[in-house]
Design an enzyme around this catalytic site. Sequence first.
Site, short mmCIF file in Angstrom:
data_model
loop_
_atom_site.label_atom_id
_atom_site.label_comp_id
_atom_site.label_asym_id
_atom_site.label_seq_id
_atom_site.Cartn_x
_atom_site.Cartn_y
_atom_site.Cartn_z
N LYS A 1 8.69 6.45 -13.50
CA LYS A 1 9.02 7.50 -14.48
C LYS A 1 9.83 8.61 -13.82
O LYS A 1 10.79 9.11 -14.40
CB LYS A 1 7.73 8.04 -15.13
CG LYS A 1 7.15 7.05 -16.13
CD LYS A 1 5.72 7.32 -16.55
CE LYS A 1 5.21 6.16 -17.42
NZ LYS A 1 3.80 6.23 -17.77
N GLN B 1 -0.82 10.25 -17.19
CA GLN B 1 -0.95 8.80 -17.01
C GLN B 1 -2.39 8.36 -17.28
O GLN B 1 -3.33 8.93 -16.74
CB GLN B 1 -0.52 8.42 -15.58
CG GLN B 1 -0.44 6.93 -15.30
CD GLN B 1 0.65 6.23 -16.10
OE1 GLN B 1 1.71 6.78 -16.36
NE2 GLN B 1 0.40 5.00 -16.49
N ASP C 1 4.42 10.88 -25.19
CA ASP C 1 3.75 9.59 -25.33
C ASP C 1 3.49 9.26 -26.81
O ASP C 1 3.20 8.13 -27.16
CB ASP C 1 2.38 9.63 -24.64
CG ASP C 1 2.37 8.99 -23.27
OD1 ASP C 1 3.10 8.01 -23.06
OD2 ASP C 1 1.60 9.47 -22.42
N1 GUN Z 1 -0.95 3.86 -19.14
C1 GUN Z 1 -0.48 2.66 -19.52
N2 GUN Z 1 0.54 2.81 -20.39
C2 GUN Z 1 0.69 4.13 -20.58
C3 GUN Z 1 1.58 4.92 -21.37
O1 GUN Z 1 2.43 4.42 -22.10
N3 GUN Z 1 1.42 6.26 -21.28
C4 GUN Z 1 0.48 6.83 -20.50
N4 GUN Z 1 0.38 8.16 -20.48
N5 GUN Z 1 -0.36 6.14 -19.75
C5 GUN Z 1 -0.26 4.80 -19.79
#
Ligand code: GUN
Length: 283
Positions: free
Chosen positions: A53, A97, A120
Amino acid sequence: MSAIRMDGKALSAKVRGQILEQTETLKAQGVVPGLAVILVGDDPASQIYVRNKERACLECGFYSEKHVLPATASESELLDLIYRLNTNPKISGILCQLPLPAQIREDAVIAAIDPKKDVDAFHPTNVGKIMIGDFDFLPCTPAGVMELLDEYDIDPKGKQCVVIGRSNIVGKPMAMLLLHKHGTVTICHSRTANLQEICAGADILVAAVGKANFVTPDMVKPGAVVIDVGMNRNEDGKVCGDVGPAVMEKASYMTPVPGGVGPMTITMLMKNTIKAARLQNGM
Ligand code: GUN
């Protein structure tokens, strides 16, 4: 005949190039998109996602901040950090996350993020807006799948779409986006009876199960489009999806793992971040 490989890596590179151009335009107007990524603990998979990211932010010309809290962090420590980021004008988007350590309630954290910075699209306000079809942010993984379908001229309209998995992150919003595009959608899960039969009726089959090789050729209609959202490790530690390799011989289109949905998910996060920057600046 083997399925056409839906190249998420190539489409991501293209879309990130477009986002970089848009960032340059915004910067010329004094607006810099900024993403804050929060990682709690030291889960190796989460560390890789967070690193990817940050790299994507660089590619798109964004400002980015990484906040790492220890696995022992309290819920209130994390909430305090989120409240500070909510009011920080350099931050357009906040991503915490998941999963989080057991002492921290995931729903409390999701609800604490300002919906305008919720890149998200997990906040109940944004989930509701997606349900209605009047949304600012699309959930990243389902949005990435929709962009891949569009790139390969696959229109869900009137098609039998089957989603395996009912998570809040993928399965449920995926079903909603396919429905918005006029697909006839079935959601399957661990208690579904006749799973094989239902899947074998799908024109578009989306697997978001989290089990290596879960989808076998008998579950796939000849010529179906098969989207693999899985990110698992097999016995040899190799990254693999939810769909077994033999399905390639039955499907018309299929996403590889890695290099299919994964890179698109992060690219959609970038799209949400630049959108957040625009919205917060009345653009
Ligand atoms: N963990 C697995 N996929 C995601 C996601 O798309 N966003 C976040 N914040 N955590 C995750």
